[in-house]
Scaffold this motif. Structure first.
Motif, PDB file in Angstrom:
ATOM      1  N   PRO A  29       0.824  -1.211   0.000  1.00 33.86           N
ATOM      2  CA  PRO A  29       0.000   0.000   0.000  1.00 33.86           C
ATOM      3  C   PRO A  29       0.860   1.264   0.000  1.00 33.86           C
ATOM      4  O   PRO A  29       2.027   1.224   0.368  1.00 33.86           O
ATOM      5  CB  PRO A  29      -0.730  -0.113   1.336  1.00 33.86           C
ATOM      6  CG  PRO A  29       0.292  -0.749   2.240  1.00 33.86           C
ATOM      7  CD  PRO A  29       1.101  -1.691   1.365  1.00 33.86           C
ATOM      8  N   TYR A  74       1.342   4.346   2.226  1.00 36.07           N
ATOM      9  CA  TYR A  74       0.888   4.646   3.584  1.00 36.07           C
ATOM     10  C   TYR A  74       1.529   5.912   4.115  1.00 36.07           C
ATOM     11  O   TYR A  74       1.614   6.144   5.299  1.00 36.07           O
ATOM     12  CB  TYR A  74       1.149   3.456   4.520  1.00 36.07           C
ATOM     13  CG  TYR A  74       2.617   3.140   4.719  1.00 36.07           C
ATOM     14  CD1 TYR A  74       3.275   2.281   3.863  1.00 36.07           C
ATOM     15  CD2 TYR A  74       3.342   3.713   5.769  1.00 36.07           C
ATOM     16  CE1 TYR A  74       4.612   2.000   4.033  1.00 36.07           C
ATOM     17  CE2 TYR A  74       4.679   3.424   5.935  1.00 36.07           C
ATOM     18  CZ  TYR A  74       5.310   2.569   5.071  1.00 36.07           C
ATOM     19  OH  TYR A  74       6.631   2.291   5.243  1.00 36.07           O
ATOM     20  N   GLY A  75       1.987   6.772   3.209  1.00 35.89           N
ATOM     21  CA  GLY A  75       2.609   8.023   3.628  1.00 35.89           C
ATOM     22  C   GLY A  75       1.583   8.961   4.237  1.00 35.89           C
ATOM     23  O   GLY A  75       0.409   8.634   4.359  1.00 35.89           O
ATOM     24  N   SER A  76       2.042  10.145   4.625  1.00 33.37           N
ATOM     25  CA  SER A  76       1.121  11.123   5.199  1.00 33.37           C
ATOM     26  C   SER A  76       0.311  11.720   4.051  1.00 33.37           C
ATOM     27  O   SER A  76       0.767  12.613   3.354  1.00 33.37           O
ATOM     28  CB  SER A  76       1.898  12.212   5.932  1.00 33.37           C
ATOM     29  OG  SER A  76       3.105  12.489   5.248  1.00 33.37           O
TER      30      SER A  76
END
Lengths: 175, 349
Positions: free
Chosen positions: A36, A38-40
């Motif tokens: 995925p 999944y960073g900010s």
């Protein structure tokens, strides 16, 4: 090796679509990875995931030469068409990506009105499944029957029984 | 054979711990390991265990200390910054000869760093990290399936040596989904240890956790401790060798980067360049024995996702300083096979 990117707005089910796709690959006896973003991320911004299929062991779950992009919105086209290899297939929602939208000329673009179809089927959240159906019809990574089986299995495991999901998938496959 | 299921690395770690008989978890959320807490927050209750989202990592590790002292299979998890906070508690676990499993799903950078995939905690994990004379056994799985198998092994080794065991995972394996076969459930008897803390009647000997080790071991503590570490170093070195015997340059890599390193070996050999790979499965004890197989090697090269090449020193020690040891590293991603091959070839010049 097949490399696939699913991208769209958060909430459009792009991560789920990737998981269903990976499930289909696993059931075909292939090695698969799913990864995925999944960073900010900004609310309303893009979400995406990477799926790889291979008969050999897969080294990295990260993508490099992408074969297929499913872009549910224009920011996804902007962000990810650059990583497609020549001859790759890009699926776009023709409802949000205008016909004259700038796309690379060395890739094949499949335009599907996924939201419109999902709404007509009475399953507005099923646009991602319409896209998956179209992907089964226009590529040879799995057949429509195989992806139908994977979708049934995936949602059954989650305790979700919505016949309209399969309808969306089949309508997508007719596009 | 069990049916394969598609599972995220972090969730597979959590489920495997339950199947290994663990019924106590306390931890604190931090990306990229939060799925472990999320998963256990509902799943632990289903198997009749205790899940605590602690108020901090300090509390998480010290609750594990308490549960381990009582004989439970207890574990906690974190990533980089949060793992640093657990060091004091891990030092105490080691001093008290307590078995526990601590999982570090590594991310990049020191300080806050960032939440993306990295292998920056090697030094901290393998050198002890906290205060005093101790090291921990460190296991480094490189797939979702191996995550599952490693958790079982970690608890077994922790109880064999009465010692904390660390699992060095990383965001690559933690966030990734792969098909996995889960093992059957095993029971753990919390009453099976004679050392576990229990209440006692007046005429019974005290069963307490002896924090002051010289009170427990008297003057033979140095001998006791030396033997424990020597036994672990002798018995528990684990590794995977791939095309090592005739390799001119041997790559050394663990976790996520070892998968790319293995692929690199195949790519290089197609080009006529004899590469090999030693993949440490135990980071401590470092698998020194593996290096005897590298009979044709002229150089070694670590492949790591960090800036300073943290494993290089251990490779130099394992090869007694006889060979050049290079470092193919990249801070932001796993190095590409092309980069690794170029670095390895340059070592032969």
């Amino acid at each position: 090796m097949i490399e696939i990117r699913f991208a769209g707005f958060g909430g459009q089910g792009v991560l789920t679509t990737g998981m269903v796709c990976a499930t289909a690959g696993m059931d075909l006896g292939k090695n698969v990875t799913w990864y995925p973003s999944y960073g900010s991320q900004m609310r309303g911004g893009t979400a995406n995931c990477s799926v790889k299929f291979d008969d050999k062991a897969i080294a990295s779950p990260f993508l490099k030469n992408v074969d297929i992009l499913c872009a549910m919105n224009t920011p996804s086209v902007d962000s990810f068409q650059g990583e497609l290899k020549p001859g790759a297939v890009m699926f776009v929602d023709s409802g949000v990506v205008p016909e004259d939208y700038p796309v690379r000329d060395d890739i094949k673009v499949v335009r599907v009105p996924v939201n419109e179809i999902a709404h007509k089927a009475g399953n507005p959240r099923g646009a991602n499944l319409v896209m998956l159906g179209a992907m089964a019809a226009h590529t040879d990574i799995f057949t429509v029957d195989e992806i139908v089986k994977a979708v049934e299995k995936f949602f059954k495991k989650k305790g979700i029984d919505n016949p309209k999901n399969l309808e969306c998938l089949k309508l997508g496959a007719e596009c | 054979m069990a049916e394969k299921v598609l599972m995220k690395g972090n969730e597979a770690l959590a489920e495997a711990a339950l199947r290994a008989g663990s019924r106590f978890y306390s931890g604190y959320p931090i990306t990229p390991q939060t799925e472990i807490l999320e998963y256990l927050s509902t799943r632990m209750a289903e198997v009749g265990g205790f899940f605590v989202q602690a108020e901090s990592e300090l509390c998480g590790i010290n609750m594990v200390f308490g549960a381990a002292a009582a004989g439970a299979r207890a574990f906690t998890t974190s990533s980089g910054p949060g793992y640093s906070l657990k060091q004091e508690g891990i030092s105490y676990l080691a001093a008290n000869d307590l078995p526990a499993v601590i999982i570090d799903v590594m991310r990049i950078g020191s300080g806050l760093g960032d939440i993306f995939m990295g292998q920056g905690d090697y030094w901290q994990l393998t050198r002890g990290g906290g205060h005093g004379d101790y090291r921990t056994i460190v296991l480094a799985p490189n797939s979702v399936q191996e995550n599952v198998e490693t958790v079982q092994l970690a608890f077994d080794l922790a109880e064999k040596y009465l010692h904390p065991v660390i699992i060095a995972s990383d965001a690559g394996i933690g966030q990734m989904m792969e098909p996995v076969e889960l093992p059957d459930f095993k029971d753990h008897d919390i009453n099976k240890f004679d050392w576990a803390v229990r209440g006692c009647k007046e005429d019974e000997p005290m069963r307490a956790c002896q924090n002051i080790y010289y009170a427990k071991h008297s003057t033979d503590y140095p001998e006791y401790l030396t033997k424990k570490y020597n036994d672990i170093e002798e018995n528990e070195q684990r590794w995977e060798s791939y095309q090592v015997e005739d390799a001119e340059v041997v790559l050394v890599a663990y976790g996520s980067s070892s998968r790319v390193a293995k692929d690199t070996v195949d790519t290089a050999r197609e080009q006529g360049f004899k590469l090999g790979l030693i993949r440490p499965i135990t980071l401590w004890p470092f698998p020194k024995k593996a290096f005897a197989e590298a009979k044709a090697a002229k150089a070694f090269c670590t492949v790591e996702v960090n800036i300073l090449g943290q494993m290089v020193d251990d490779v130099k020690l394992a090869t007694e300083g006889k060979f050049p040891v290079g470092f193919a590293g990249n801070f932001f991603a796993i190095p590409d096979p092309d980069e690794i091959i170029a670095t390895a070839k340059a070592l032969l010049k």
